[in-house]
Design an enzyme around this catalytic site. Structure first.
Site, PDB file in Angstrom:
ATOM      1  N   SER A   9       4.832   4.523  -8.968  1.00  0.00           N
ATOM      2  CA  SER A   9       4.365   3.957  -7.701  1.00  0.00           C
ATOM      3  C   SER A   9       3.480   4.961  -6.995  1.00  0.00           C
ATOM      4  CB  SER A   9       5.546   3.599  -6.786  1.00  0.00           C
ATOM      5  OG  SER A   9       6.328   2.561  -7.338  1.00  0.00           O
ATOM      6  N   SER A  68       4.419  -0.504 -11.232  1.00  0.00           N
ATOM      7  CA  SER A  68       4.007   0.442 -10.196  1.00  0.00           C
ATOM      8  C   SER A  68       3.896  -0.256  -8.849  1.00  0.00           C
ATOM      9  CB  SER A  68       2.658   1.077 -10.575  1.00  0.00           C
ATOM     10  OG  SER A  68       2.295   2.079  -9.669  1.00  0.00           O
ATOM     11  N   ASP A  72       2.414  -0.137  -5.418  1.00  0.00           N
ATOM     12  CA  ASP A  72       1.307   0.594  -4.781  1.00  0.00           C
ATOM     13  C   ASP A  72       0.979  -0.036  -3.435  1.00  0.00           C
ATOM     14  OD1 ASP A  72       0.838   2.317  -7.132  1.00  0.00           O
ATOM     15  OD2 ASP A  72       0.300   0.422  -8.066  1.00  0.00           O
TER      16      ASP A  72
END
Length: 371
Positions: free
Chosen positions: A251, A289, A291
């Site tokens: 992340s 991930s 983000d």
């Protein structure tokens, strides 16, 4: 005497003379806009950062990073804010109210995935304890995270409320520690040791003179590029090099501050450009991930209680946003690279070791590519 001298010289030769130096100190200049005084998010007047780093025994490699937008009671005098979700595989707390109302009423806290509830609880305590909040019955704590479970015993949930409160209490302006500190203590980026990074840009007076600062918590993958140079490819270290795997998962939390007078709509537009800075480093926002970009302005305040039905606020026109977009992109790119340059090799839980970015090799490649 001579017997001992040679080994000492050999040891000295292998010392990394570039350890703990930011890219700009080593001659790498990213972007075209000038930085602020500290090249940090704290170059935006009033913004403070506090961090607590937890490195204990063989297994604990985690921490807390707190970003305070302003002095005083943030709940009573909120700042305009917006959140942009690049990829939603994460546990960001507080998103929906910021999206609905366009304001931030607590500091932003970053930590690890399984300690988000602890951090939100601490932010509630912090807010309720502020003078003037005796009648407050609702608080929207904003807490972001990345998963540091490769180096940190994340199931142990070692971040306590007192650690979060300490980070908030220690927050200050000026230079910001980077690398293996705070919420970046146990993170991994592009296969190397990641961490906390920050950068800023100061627009020339003819473009408004505004400052944009970015702070990142890097824990993601892709194919690393620095100022356009394919570092990951040249060093043979990048996601999917040998097989389709999960090495790119992780992340990245990105916090952007500015003193430009923006409302929530234009702050979200600014936040979207921050994600472009991530892309310039080679990040790919993989499936696993999370983000996120949290953006806020310090230019004006939004009172919690008011008897005035309207509020006269001077806002920057859309046509004058482009320089801020560029500033956010450049500052994000440099903040991510700073997090890598300032991080050090770390061994953590289960004996896992993540090496620091090989800065000497990177510098040689940058020279080869004329950077």
């Amino acid at each position: 005497m001579r017997f001992f001298l040679l080994p000492l010289l050999l040891i000295f030769c292998f010392v990394d003379i570039h350890a703990q130096q930011r890219p700009r100190e080593l001659g790498i200049k990213i972007g075209v806009l000038p930085t602020g005084t500290h090249n940090a998010i704290t170059d935006v007047a009033g913004v403070k950062v506090g961090q607590v780093t937890l490195v204990q025994g063989a297994d604990v490699r985690t921490g807390v990073t707190a970003i305070l937008p302003q002095e005083g009671n943030l709940f009573q005098q909120k700042v305009p804010a917006a959140i942009y979700i690049g990829n939603g595989f994460g546990k960001l707390a507080g998103y929906t109210q910021v999206e609905e109302l366009g304001t931030l009423e607590t500091p932003v806290v970053l930590t690890n995935t399984l300690n988000v509830p602890t951090a939100t609880d601490a932010l509630i305590d912090w807010t309720l304890s502020q003078g003037g909040n005796q009648q407050v019955r609702s608080v929207n704590p904003v807490v972001g995270e990345t998963n540091d479970g490769y180096l940190n015993d994340i199931r142990g949930r070692h971040v306590r409320k007192e650690h979060v409160l300490e980070a908030l209490q220690k927050a200050q302006g000026g230079a910001v520690a980077e690398g293996n500190v705070g919420a970046g203590t146990g993170t991994v980026c592009f296969g190397w040791k990641g961490g906390i990074g920050t950068s800023s840009r100061k627009l020339p007076a003819k473009l408004g003179g505004y400052t944009v600062g970015v702070l990142v918590q890097t824990n993601f993958g892709g194919v690393l590029q620095i100022d356009g140079v394919p570092i990951g490819e040249e060093l043979g270290k990048y996601s999917f090099k040998e097989s389709l795997d999960k090495s790119s998962d992780g992340s990245c939390m990105m916090v952007v501050a500015t003193d430009a007078p923006l409302d929530a709509r234009n702050l979200k537009r600014l936040a979207k450009r921050v994600f472009m800075g991530l892309a310039r480093t080679g990040g790919i926002a993989s499936n696993g991930s999370g983000d996120y970009v949290i953006a806020f302005s310090t230019a004006y305040r939004i009172p919690h209680d008011t008897n005035q039905p309207t509020a006269p606020v001077t806002l920057l026109h859309n046509d004058y946003m482009s320089p801020l977009f560029l500033a956010a992109i450049e500052a994000t790119e440099e903040a991510i690279v700073n997090s890598l340059f300032m991080a050090e090799t770390m061994t953590g839980t289960q004996g896992h070791t993540v090496e620091a970015l090989p800065k000497q090799k990177v510098l040689e490649l940058m020279k080869q590519y004329g950077r």
